[in-house]
Motif scaffolding. Structure first.
Motif, short mmCIF file in Angstrom:
data_model
loop_
_atom_site.label_atom_id
_atom_site.label_comp_id
_atom_site.label_asym_id
_atom_site.label_seq_id
_atom_site.Cartn_x
_atom_site.Cartn_y
_atom_site.Cartn_z
N HIS A 30 6.89 7.31 -66.88
CA HIS A 30 7.95 6.36 -67.27
C HIS A 30 8.38 6.68 -68.70
N PHE A 31 9.55 7.29 -68.82
CA PHE A 31 10.00 7.77 -70.13
C PHE A 31 11.07 6.87 -70.75
N ASN A 32 11.24 5.67 -70.18
CA ASN A 32 12.15 4.67 -70.77
C ASN A 32 11.41 3.35 -70.95
N LEU A 33 10.18 3.45 -71.40
CA LEU A 33 9.37 2.24 -71.55
C LEU A 33 9.98 1.25 -72.54
N HIS A 34 10.74 1.77 -73.51
CA HIS A 34 11.34 0.89 -74.51
C HIS A 34 12.36 -0.07 -73.90
N GLU A 35 12.81 0.23 -72.69
CA GLU A 35 13.73 -0.67 -72.01
C GLU A 35 12.99 -1.80 -71.31
N LYS A 36 11.69 -1.66 -71.16
CA LYS A 36 10.90 -2.62 -70.40
C LYS A 36 9.88 -3.36 -71.25
N GLU A 115 -3.94 -9.75 -85.00
CA GLU A 115 -2.48 -9.86 -84.86
C GLU A 115 -1.89 -8.47 -85.02
N LYS A 116 -1.12 -8.04 -84.04
CA LYS A 116 -0.58 -6.69 -84.01
C LYS A 116 0.94 -6.70 -84.04
N SER A 117 1.49 -5.73 -84.76
CA SER A 117 2.93 -5.47 -84.64
C SER A 117 3.21 -4.94 -83.25
N ASP A 118 4.43 -5.07 -82.81
CA ASP A 118 4.84 -4.63 -81.48
C ASP A 118 4.97 -3.11 -81.46
N PRO A 119 4.22 -2.39 -80.62
CA PRO A 119 4.36 -0.93 -80.56
C PRO A 119 5.77 -0.48 -80.19
N PHE A 120 6.53 -1.35 -79.52
CA PHE A 120 7.89 -1.00 -79.08
C PHE A 120 8.96 -1.72 -79.88
N ALA A 121 8.60 -2.28 -81.03
CA ALA A 121 9.58 -3.00 -81.84
C ALA A 121 10.73 -2.09 -82.26
N PHE A 122 11.95 -2.60 -82.19
CA PHE A 122 13.12 -1.84 -82.62
C PHE A 122 13.39 -2.03 -84.11
N GLN A 301 0.88 9.08 -72.91
CA GLN A 301 1.91 10.10 -72.75
C GLN A 301 3.28 9.46 -72.54
N ALA A 302 3.31 8.43 -71.69
CA ALA A 302 4.58 7.76 -71.43
C ALA A 302 5.13 7.09 -72.69
N PHE A 303 4.23 6.49 -73.47
CA PHE A 303 4.63 5.86 -74.73
C PHE A 303 5.28 6.87 -75.68
N LEU A 304 4.62 8.01 -75.87
CA LEU A 304 5.12 9.00 -76.82
C LEU A 304 6.41 9.66 -76.34
N ILE A 305 6.47 10.02 -75.08
CA ILE A 305 7.69 10.68 -74.59
C ILE A 305 8.84 9.69 -74.57
N SER A 306 8.57 8.43 -74.29
CA SER A 306 9.62 7.40 -74.38
C SER A 306 10.16 7.32 -75.80
N SER A 307 9.27 7.41 -76.78
CA SER A 307 9.71 7.37 -78.18
C SER A 307 10.63 8.55 -78.49
N ALA A 308 10.23 9.74 -78.07
CA ALA A 308 11.06 10.93 -78.35
C ALA A 308 12.44 10.78 -77.75
N GLU A 362 9.73 19.44 -71.53
CA GLU A 362 10.45 19.39 -70.25
C GLU A 362 11.30 18.12 -70.17
N ALA A 363 10.76 17.01 -70.66
CA ALA A 363 11.51 15.76 -70.62
C ALA A 363 12.71 15.80 -71.57
#
Length: 643
Positions: A30-36, A115-122, A301-308, A362-363
């Protein structure tokens, strides 16, 4: 209040995640995790609010805390999905864009609470504050013309001259406490400067959010958030948009090799080593005192490739320079015997990281074939910039660290001794086409006591500037794309300091101003002449005329492009002794125009040269049927073309 009671207070169920999303997440595809995942302002059943989702499989409870609930963990609990994904989610209509938030986690592991910051915060607060910020990334882009021509601008046969820079110290505002310029403030002067200097691309040292300014961004906590030190996400988009509208590509330094262990970040996220390895022999980086990603975990892996892919898509980034690739490839990188764990075959290669890098490339090229990935890889690992289907890592290009170290070592020597080190000049050609190389003179060479490029040069002031002009000239003549760290073009006298501006005041002095003009003219000549870039990665684009005159410390070679009848001949003199009546072989008859001469008085040189050009004589030399009898200036490079 128990975790179960808190979960019962979640508003009616809403999810952006489908069963297919969960399947892809578990598979690592899943390479668009930031959308979810993360925080998403949406409307549901007529109510506007924010949907939150976070991956924390070892948590007993998770809630959202922020300025909207006085940071009360009992107020906005999330509910764990029942599909075993470990994702907690919830929708709240009393939260909007601009809200500050974190995730309050209680772990099943000894009730560890954090308390954690959001890994997917914009978006985030301005450091040193660490809260995430609910944000909408809408922006009206105006770079359609650039997008239409990007494939041509980024292809291997195009000129690529990269200006590497640190946004916070390029140019500051002395009238306001010497603060850094914002993204928007920088847009116009930076664009104008890059156009004036004729660079094709700019490379931004990491602008992903990072807690410690002195890490220059290489200790990233926000893999989806640009640092707020210089403005909002839309301010960064405005900067990139402006650069694109002026024909300048943007490369982003991106760091999947390690991350800091700050408590609010990814480290020990849900009371377990979720993103990193639990064993410090695989999960801790001794050089940077940071954590190493667990590349064997699919969700990581999905987290990092989604970031890229996020940066390429959302911010229209044109390329990613991947930092620290060597540290990813070797399990024993910077470790002593007994401090690392061999792979399943007993070797030192990190098989999981290798697999990740291949999937990453490849992605990237699968989704954005008109972009580039560039590896900072400091060893002789084979086929870094070769396709994965041929067994390579799949990068588009690789920094030539060997060339950088050899050439700076050579230039630091007194010219009287250079004849004994001639091989440092020529060795790079023997392996120069084994990879698609970028020639870097990077930030790493002007920090930590190494001095500036100018200060590395031997001799008096005149010789130091002549040496630096020659270094730049040789780099532009040598096969490979070009990269120069900011300040080098000014002849900065001191090494780079991230806490202050470049020494722009030096341009009031002729030697510095003339050096800057030399770099601009090199860029212009490089972009004008296809022989200098079309065959950067093809041995057919380079030919020695004479590499053996070590006694005189000279080199003669030519570059060719697609048109073999328009070569450029380069002659370099690495000593302060002028060479008069110096005969060089050339491939054809006719008049050979002197197109560049680093010794011109226009650049601060002694103004020795060849009166604009010379007529080839039918006298064989260097195995060529024709030759020129030239004046070779001291510590200089000249470029000759048939005119």
């Amino acid at each position: 209040m128990s975790g179960k009671e808190r979960m019962q207070k979640v508003l009616p169920s809403l999810s952006l995640l489908t069963e297919h999303d969960i399947y892809l997440l578990k598979e690592g595809s899943h390479f668009n995790l930031h959308e979810k995942l993360g925080a998403h302002p949406i409307e549901s059943e007529g109510r506007r609010g924010v949907y939150f989702a976070v991956w924390a499989p070892n948590a007993e409870s998770v809630s959202v805390v922020g300025d909207f609930n006085c940071w009360n963990p009992a107020s906005h609990p999330l509910k764990v999905r029942e599909d075993g994904s470990g994702i907690w989610e919830g929708f709240f209509s009393d939260i909007g864009v601009g809200a500050l938030y974190k995730y309050h986690l209680v772990s099943r592991n000894h009730q560890y609470t954090v308390e954690k910051s959001d890994p997917f915060a914009f978006c985030t607060e301005i450091p040193p504050r660490t809260a995430s910020v609910v944000w909408d990334l809408q922006h009206q882009w105006n770079d359609q013309d650039w997008s239409a021509q990007r494939a041509q601008r980024n292809q291997m046969t195009a000129p690529m001259s990269i200006y590497e820079m640190h946004l916070g110290s390029w140019r500051r505002v002395p009238e306001e406490g010497d603060r850094p310029m914002t993204y928007r403030e920088m847009a116009k002067p930076l664009t104008e400067y890059l156009r004036e200097m004729k660079f094709t691309h700019v490379e931004l040292m990491p602008i992903t959010e990072h807690p410690f300014y002195g890490s220059w961004g290489y200790q990233t906590t926000g893999y989806f958030a640009p640092t707020r030190r210089y403005g909002t996400p839309q301010d960064l988009m405005y900067l990139i948009d402006t650069l694109h509208q002026n024909g300048i590509g943007v490369i982003l330094d991106w760091v999947p090799s390690h991350f800091p262990t700050d408590q609010h970040g990814l480290a020990y996220f849900d009371g377990t080593y979720l993103y990193e390895h639990a064993d410090s022999r695989k999960g801790f980086h001794p050089d940077w005192s940071s954590a190493i990603f667990n590349y064997g975990r699919n969700e990581v892996q999905a987290f990092l490739i989604s970031s890229a892919l996020f940066w390429l898509e959302t911010y229209h980034i044109d390329g990613l320079r991947i930092d620290g690739v060597a540290s990813m490839l070797y399990l024993d990188y910077s470790r002593k015997e007994g401090e690392w764990i061999p792979n399943m075959y007993g070797g030192r290669e990190n098989l999981e990281a290798i697999s990740f890098l291949k999937r990453l490339n490849e992605a990237v090229y699968g989704h954005f074939p008109d972009t580039q990935t560039i590896a900072e890889e400091s060893t002789s690992w084979p086929m870094v910039s070769r396709p994965t289907y041929l067994g390579g890592l799949g990068f588009g290009m690789k920094w030539n660290m060997g060339w950088m170290h050899d050439i700076l070592s050579y230039f630091s020597k007194d010219p009287v001794h250079r004849k004994y080190h001639h091989g440092q000049l020529t060795f790079s050609i023997w392996y120069g086409f084994s990879e698609n190389f970028v020639l870097p003179l990077s930030h790493d060479e002007v920090v930590h006591g190494k001095g500036s490029l100018l200060s590395k040069m031997p001799g008096d002031d005149w010789q130091r500037f002549a040496n630096l002009r020659l270094l730049f000239g040789y780099m532009y003549a040598h096969p490979g794309k070009k990269l120069l760290f900011m300040g080098g073009e000014l002849g900065q006298g001191t090494e780079w300091n991230h806490d202050r501006s470049l020494d722009w005041h030096l341009l009031q002095y002729p030697p510095h101003r003339q050096l800057q003009q030399w770099v601009a003219d090199l860029n212009g000549f490089y972009r004008e002449e296809p022989a200098l870039y079309q065959k950067d990665f093809d041995p057919a684009g380079f030919e020695w005329i004479d590499l053996n005159d070590a006694a005189a410390s000279t080199l003669i070679f030519l570059r060719r492009g697609e048109n073999p009848d328009q070569p450029v001949v380069f002659v370099c003199n690495f000593t302060p002794v002028p060479r008069l009546d110096y005969r060089i072989g050339v491939p054809a008859e006719g008049f050979w125009q002197e197109r560049l001469n680093s010794d011109s008085s226009f650049y601060g040189g002694s103004n020795l040269g060849n009166g604009g050009g010379l007529l080839a004589e039918p006298i064989p030399s260097h195995g060529r049927p024709y030759s020129l009898r030239i004046t070779l200036p001291p510590l200089a490079m000249i470029a000759l073309m048939r005119g």
